[in-house]
Design an enzyme around this catalytic site. Structure first.
Site, mmCIF file in Angstrom:
data_model
loop_
_atom_site.group_PDB
_atom_site.id
_atom_site.type_symbol
_atom_site.label_atom_id
_atom_site.label_comp_id
_atom_site.label_asym_id
_atom_site.label_seq_id
_atom_site.Cartn_x
_atom_site.Cartn_y
_atom_site.Cartn_z
ATOM 1 N N GLY A 78 0.819 -1.203 0.000
ATOM 2 C CA GLY A 78 0.000 0.000 0.000
ATOM 3 C C GLY A 78 0.850 1.247 0.000
ATOM 4 O O GLY A 78 2.081 1.191 0.043
ATOM 5 N N LYS B 126 5.665 4.250 0.714
ATOM 6 C CA LYS B 126 5.018 3.013 0.289
ATOM 7 C C LYS B 126 5.387 1.911 1.262
ATOM 8 O O LYS B 126 6.452 1.954 1.884
ATOM 9 C CB LYS B 126 5.469 2.646 -1.125
ATOM 10 C CG LYS B 126 5.011 3.631 -2.170
ATOM 11 C CD LYS B 126 5.429 3.214 -3.561
ATOM 12 C CE LYS B 126 4.898 4.231 -4.556
ATOM 13 N NZ LYS B 126 5.220 3.878 -5.920
ATOM 14 N N ASP C 260 -4.997 10.058 16.005
ATOM 15 C CA ASP C 260 -5.530 9.777 14.676
ATOM 16 C C ASP C 260 -6.065 8.350 14.622
ATOM 17 O O ASP C 260 -5.838 7.620 13.657
ATOM 18 C CB ASP C 260 -4.466 9.993 13.597
ATOM 19 C CG ASP C 260 -5.065 10.103 12.191
ATOM 20 O OD1 ASP C 260 -6.253 10.466 12.074
ATOM 21 O OD2 ASP C 260 -4.347 9.821 11.218
#
Length: 171
Positions: free
Chosen positions: A3, A9, A121
């Site tokens: 991903g 990445k 988050d």
């Protein structure tokens, strides 16, 4: 390639020094760190991840640098993230399964709280599953507090859809 995120990445790798253990490798371009705030944020993320040792938090194994890149080696989570998990289940879980998942997340948060770490988050994309255990990941906005009672967080960070109403109201 597993991903991509905002700053790099993620690839599947094999740790040949540990019986070919499968790991996740986050690859980041060092040129991103020319902005001092990004370098500081990355150092903070790495330092906080090193401190947390819990079966309910994705484990950081190592960090390597070369002339162009930074390689962050973490535990590979074979079940993907909670968002995709919920999508596969059409957004509906039996109550017992939902309780188990929430229990895993709360256990991870409890270990972080013992160290004074606030994630800032937490969202389904930042909860990964490995062998049926859900683990907190991505400490990019995390912060360690010295005193929970007196220290206040004034930064407006995170993903608005998942933020507490008090943060959105600047309270």
């Amino acid at each position: 390639h597993l991903g991509s995120g905002s700053y790099g990445k993620v690839y599947l790798g094999k740790d040949t020094s540990k019986n070919d253990k499968i790991v996740a490798i986050k690859l980041m371009d060092k040129s991103l760190l020319k902005h001092s705030y990004l370098a500081q944020a990355l150092d903070n993320e790495i330092n906080l991840m090193k401190k947390v040792r819990s079966p309910f938090v994705v484990e950081l194994f190592d960090v390597f640098y070369d002339s162009d890149n930074i390689f962050i080696i973490t535990e590979f989570c074979n079940g993907g993230d909670l968002r995709h998990y919920l999508e596969k289940k059409n957004g509906s879980l039996p109550e017992a399964e939902a309780q188990r998942i929430l229990s895993d997340i709360m256990n991870g948060l409890q270990e972080m709280m013992k160290l004074g770490i606030v994630h800032r988050d937490l969202k389904p994309e930042n909860v990964l599953c490995n062998d049926g255990i859900f683990k907190i990941a991505d400490f990019g906005f995390a912060k360690q507090l010295q005193d929970w009672k007196t220290q206040r967080l004034n930064s407006y960070v995170g993903t608005p859809l998942y933020m507490a109403p008090q943060i959105l109201k600047h309270e």
